[in-house]
Design a protein around this motif. Sequence first.
Motif, PDB file in Angstrom:
ATOM      1  N   TRP A  89      33.228  31.991  32.633  1.00 29.45           N
ATOM      2  CA  TRP A  89      32.577  30.682  32.647  1.00 29.45           C
ATOM      3  C   TRP A  89      31.058  30.808  32.804  1.00 29.45           C
ATOM      4  N   PHE A  90      30.597  31.714  33.659  1.00 29.28           N
ATOM      5  CA  PHE A  90      29.170  31.903  33.895  1.00 29.28           C
ATOM      6  C   PHE A  90      28.619  33.150  33.209  1.00 29.28           C
ATOM      7  N   ALA A  91      29.423  33.788  32.365  1.00 26.92           N
ATOM      8  CA  ALA A  91      28.998  35.058  31.771  1.00 26.92           C
ATOM      9  C   ALA A  91      27.780  34.916  30.875  1.00 26.92           C
ATOM     10  N   PHE A 135      26.742  37.304  37.726  1.00 34.27           N
ATOM     11  CA  PHE A 135      25.379  37.686  37.342  1.00 34.27           C
ATOM     12  C   PHE A 135      25.182  39.190  37.528  1.00 34.27           C
ATOM     13  N   ILE A 136      25.623  39.716  38.670  1.00 41.87           N
ATOM     14  CA  ILE A 136      25.456  41.142  38.951  1.00 41.87           C
ATOM     15  C   ILE A 136      26.243  41.981  37.960  1.00 41.87           C
ATOM     16  N   ILE A 137      27.507  41.618  37.744  1.00 40.42           N
ATOM     17  CA  ILE A 137      28.387  42.417  36.884  1.00 40.42           C
ATOM     18  C   ILE A 137      27.929  42.393  35.431  1.00 40.42           C
ATOM     19  N   MET A 138      27.667  41.195  34.917  1.00 36.28           N
ATOM     20  CA  MET A 138      27.305  41.088  33.502  1.00 36.28           C
ATOM     21  C   MET A 138      25.953  41.729  33.201  1.00 36.28           C
ATOM     22  N   LEU A 139      24.996  41.571  34.099  1.00 38.55           N
ATOM     23  CA  LEU A 139      23.683  42.190  33.876  1.00 38.55           C
ATOM     24  C   LEU A 139      23.777  43.706  33.966  1.00 38.55           C
ATOM     25  N   ALA A 140      24.523  44.217  34.938  1.00 36.00           N
ATOM     26  CA  ALA A 140      24.681  45.669  35.069  1.00 36.00           C
ATOM     27  C   ALA A 140      25.378  46.244  33.846  1.00 36.00           C
ATOM     28  N   LEU A 141      26.394  45.539  33.360  1.00 42.88           N
ATOM     29  CA  LEU A 141      27.121  46.013  32.184  1.00 42.88           C
ATOM     30  C   LEU A 141      26.232  45.965  30.946  1.00 42.88           C
ATOM     31  N   TYR A 142      25.499  44.875  30.787  1.00 41.49           N
ATOM     32  CA  TYR A 142      24.601  44.743  29.637  1.00 41.49           C
ATOM     33  C   TYR A 142      23.545  45.850  29.645  1.00 41.49           C
ATOM     34  N   ASP A 143      22.937  46.085  30.797  1.00 41.40           N
ATOM     35  CA  ASP A 143      21.916  47.132  30.887  1.00 41.40           C
ATOM     36  C   ASP A 143      22.503  48.502  30.584  1.00 41.40           C
ATOM     37  N   ARG A 144      23.732  48.729  31.038  1.00 34.47           N
ATOM     38  CA  ARG A 144      24.381  50.010  30.765  1.00 34.47           C
ATOM     39  C   ARG A 144      24.632  50.187  29.274  1.00 34.47           C
ATOM     40  N   LEU A 145      25.088  49.144  28.631  1.00 32.53           N
ATOM     41  CA  LEU A 145      25.349  49.214  27.187  1.00 32.53           C
ATOM     42  C   LEU A 145      24.060  49.432  26.405  1.00 32.53           C
ATOM     43  N   ARG A 146      22.992  48.831  26.871  1.00 36.89           N
ATOM     44  CA  ARG A 146      21.690  49.039  26.215  1.00 36.89           C
ATOM     45  C   ARG A 146      21.231  50.478  26.401  1.00 36.89           C
ATOM     46  N   THR A 147      21.462  51.017  27.608  1.00 40.94           N
ATOM     47  CA  THR A 147      21.105  52.402  27.882  1.00 40.94           C
ATOM     48  C   THR A 147      21.903  53.362  27.006  1.00 40.94           C
ATOM     49  N   PHE A 182      31.673  40.836  26.763  1.00 42.51           N
ATOM     50  CA  PHE A 182      32.770  39.884  26.956  1.00 42.51           C
ATOM     51  C   PHE A 182      34.145  40.528  26.871  1.00 42.51           C
ATOM     52  N   PRO A 183      34.455  41.315  25.858  1.00 40.94           N
ATOM     53  CA  PRO A 183      35.779  41.949  25.839  1.00 40.94           C
ATOM     54  C   PRO A 183      35.941  43.060  26.869  1.00 40.94           C
ATOM     55  N   ILE A 184      34.854  43.558  27.438  1.00 43.74           N
ATOM     56  CA  ILE A 184      34.953  44.637  28.414  1.00 43.74           C
ATOM     57  C   ILE A 184      35.306  44.109  29.803  1.00 43.74           C
ATOM     58  N   VAL A 185      34.700  42.981  30.217  1.00 50.59           N
ATOM     59  CA  VAL A 185      34.939  42.479  31.576  1.00 50.59           C
ATOM     60  C   VAL A 185      35.695  41.150  31.620  1.00 50.59           C
ATOM     61  N   PRO A 186      35.161  40.041  31.097  1.00 53.34           N
ATOM     62  CA  PRO A 186      35.854  38.746  31.287  1.00 53.34           C
ATOM     63  C   PRO A 186      37.265  38.705  30.723  1.00 53.34           C
ATOM     64  N   LEU A 187      37.441  39.168  29.502  1.00 54.41           N
ATOM     65  CA  LEU A 187      38.743  39.053  28.839  1.00 54.41           C
ATOM     66  C   LEU A 187      39.862  39.781  29.595  1.00 54.41           C
ATOM     67  N   PRO A 188      39.752  41.078  29.856  1.00 57.10           N
ATOM     68  CA  PRO A 188      40.848  41.748  30.563  1.00 57.10           C
ATOM     69  C   PRO A 188      41.023  41.253  31.997  1.00 57.10           C
ATOM     70  N   SER A 189      39.933  40.828  32.630  1.00 56.26           N
ATOM     71  CA  SER A 189      40.036  40.335  34.003  1.00 56.26           C
ATOM     72  C   SER A 189      40.863  39.062  34.066  1.00 56.26           C
ATOM     73  N   LEU A 190      40.632  38.154  33.133  1.00 58.21           N
ATOM     74  CA  LEU A 190      41.385  36.904  33.096  1.00 58.21           C
ATOM     75  C   LEU A 190      42.871  37.160  32.876  1.00 58.21           C
ATOM     76  N   ILE A 191      43.174  38.025  31.935  1.00 56.74           N
ATOM     77  CA  ILE A 191      44.573  38.322  31.623  1.00 56.74           C
ATOM     78  C   ILE A 191      45.257  39.018  32.796  1.00 56.74           C
ATOM     79  N   PHE A 192      44.567  39.960  33.414  1.00 60.52           N
ATOM     80  CA  PHE A 192      45.136  40.712  34.522  1.00 60.52           C
ATOM     81  C   PHE A 192      45.489  39.800  35.699  1.00 60.52           C
ATOM     82  N   VAL A 193      44.574  38.919  36.084  1.00 65.68           N
ATOM     83  CA  VAL A 193      44.829  38.031  37.215  1.00 65.68           C
ATOM     84  C   VAL A 193      45.896  37.002  36.860  1.00 65.68           C
ATOM     85  N   ALA A 194      45.935  36.555  35.611  1.00 63.77           N
ATOM     86  CA  ALA A 194      46.981  35.626  35.185  1.00 63.77           C
ATOM     87  C   ALA A 194      48.364  36.260  35.342  1.00 63.77           C
ATOM     88  N   VAL A 195      48.487  37.522  34.958  1.00 63.06           N
ATOM     89  CA  VAL A 195      49.763  38.235  35.097  1.00 63.06           C
ATOM     90  C   VAL A 195      50.120  38.407  36.570  1.00 63.06           C
TER      91      VAL A 195
END
Length: 299
Positions: A31-33, A156-168, A181-194
Amino acid sequence: MHYAADTQPRQPVCSQLHLSWLGFWVAFLSWFAFSPLIPQAVKSDLHLSQIQIGDSNIVSLSATLLLRIIIGPLVDRFGPRLTMASILLVGAIPSALAATVTTPSGLYIIRFFIGILGATFVPCQAWTTAFYDLPIVGRANALVAGWGNAGGGFTFIIMLALYDRLRTDGLSVAKAWRAAFPIVPLPSLIFVAVLTIVFGTDHPNVTFGFELAMDANLSNILFALYSSPTFGQTKAGYIASVYGLLNIFARPVGGYLGDAVYRYHGVRAKKSLVLLTGILQGLMAIALGLYIDTRAHPD
């Protein structure tokens, strides 16, 4: 209410507490990604104006306002467990499609549908309300709401850290924010739903297993043990009916005693009363078994 989870096995209250805030927490990961990535990465890639960025934020919040009105009746009908899991799974779809956005209008559409994840607040609060008694329900609701809302900050912390890592790692601006988005939000949502579906339950289940077992089997047991010219099916059934008839006064007395001890000694006293009656019930069951064993005629 007829929850689909009524037949679910009982789970510890603590696990429901954590599932309730975790479902709300993980919703923020999608939602805030966009929010931490919009100022530079998304803005430059989609050539957004400040007005368009503001509009996309409004669209995201508007979806949540509409969905929370709809989700309330769904929680009443299906229970918080399935409602929470359904929101997370449905919200995972636009989260997976976030990487396909190429225009401002596409951003509006995706953020609108991702915004439905904000409605997880409703089952989150309904869940703890069902599990906790009046003296502590306010604290329980505040706790899960606070921990869940903290997901906005962690996002904010997770998405920025991930973005910076991908840029690096060499990804371009456009590819880096899309890959996040497919690296963090998507699997996290599915995992918690299960997790919610497998380990959650809508309310503290009360099982009447002992009474049901006695009602179903006692007549047959008595008939088999004492069957004689003077003791048949009818007499065995009449004796067995005593267990069901006891409910006429036993349950009202139990309710009265529960209210009485709660009034003077709180929730702990009610728990102690339940434990005491359960122990007495077990002792009486043992006594009945011993009596039948000593009085029954041999086969």
